[in-house]
Design a protein around this motif. Structure first.
Motif, PDB file in Angstrom:
ATOM      1  N   HIS A  67       0.819  -1.205   0.000  1.00 39.62           N
ATOM      2  CA  HIS A  67       0.000   0.000   0.000  1.00 39.62           C
ATOM      3  C   HIS A  67       0.857   1.260   0.000  1.00 39.62           C
ATOM      4  N   HIS A  69       0.223   5.039   1.653  1.00 41.66           N
ATOM      5  CA  HIS A  69      -0.643   5.801   2.556  1.00 41.66           C
ATOM      6  C   HIS A  69      -0.095   7.213   2.662  1.00 41.66           C
ATOM      7  N   ALA A  91      -5.388   0.084   5.500  1.00 42.74           N
ATOM      8  CA  ALA A  91      -6.252  -0.523   4.481  1.00 42.74           C
ATOM      9  C   ALA A  91      -7.612   0.151   4.394  1.00 42.74           C
ATOM     10  N   THR A  96      -5.397   6.008   1.363  1.00 45.26           N
ATOM     11  CA  THR A  96      -4.526   4.862   1.108  1.00 45.26           C
ATOM     12  C   THR A  96      -5.015   4.100  -0.103  1.00 45.26           C
ATOM     13  N   LEU A  98      -4.258   0.267  -2.044  1.00 45.05           N
ATOM     14  CA  LEU A  98      -3.607  -1.039  -1.975  1.00 45.05           C
ATOM     15  C   LEU A  98      -3.204  -1.488  -3.371  1.00 45.05           C
TER      16      LEU A  98
END
Length: 125
Positions: A67, A69, A91, A96, A98
């Motif tokens: 990820h 962020h 998540a 964020t 992924l």
């Protein structure tokens, strides 16, 4: 009329992640979740690059998604420090995105592009 301003075009650069896309503009990033992700409680979000305090990234592996962020003052303090107990919190964060193992090229390109755009914004002290 000065056309030299705005080196980046008004059209965003689009990066496809896991159940979301990141649209990178010169001054902000917009995260757009697909409807299935929104059903699970994840939200789409937007963040001004000048509000980003830190960019935290974890590369995708064959076993787990990676990820990127974009951390801001809105994130809990423990999340900004990334203690062990909160490492899975990014998540569900609207800032964020992924990336799966098969999307590792998009991960690399997005991370490089967002870091460059963030540096271009300069420190906002």
């Amino acid at each position: 009329m000065d056309l030299s301003k705005g080196a980046m075009s008004p059209e965003p650069r689009v990066f496809k992640g896991w159940q979301a896309s990141a649209l990178l503009f010169a001054d902000r990033v917009e995260f757009k979740r697909i409807w299935v992700a929104r059903l699970g409680g994840n939200r789409s979000g937007s963040v001004q690059l000048s509000d980003v305090l830190k960019i935290h990234s974890v590369p995708p592996t064959r076993l787990v998604n990676g990820h990127v962020h974009l951390m801001t003052a809105e994130d809990p303090g423990a999340l900004r420090n990334l203690t062990t107990a909160t490492q899975q919190q990014p998540a569900g964060n609207p800032r964020t995105i992924l990336f799966s193992w098969n999307q590792r090229d998009a991960y690399t390109k997005f991370l490089a592009a967002v870091e460059a755009a963030w540096r271009e914004q300069g420190p906002q002290l």
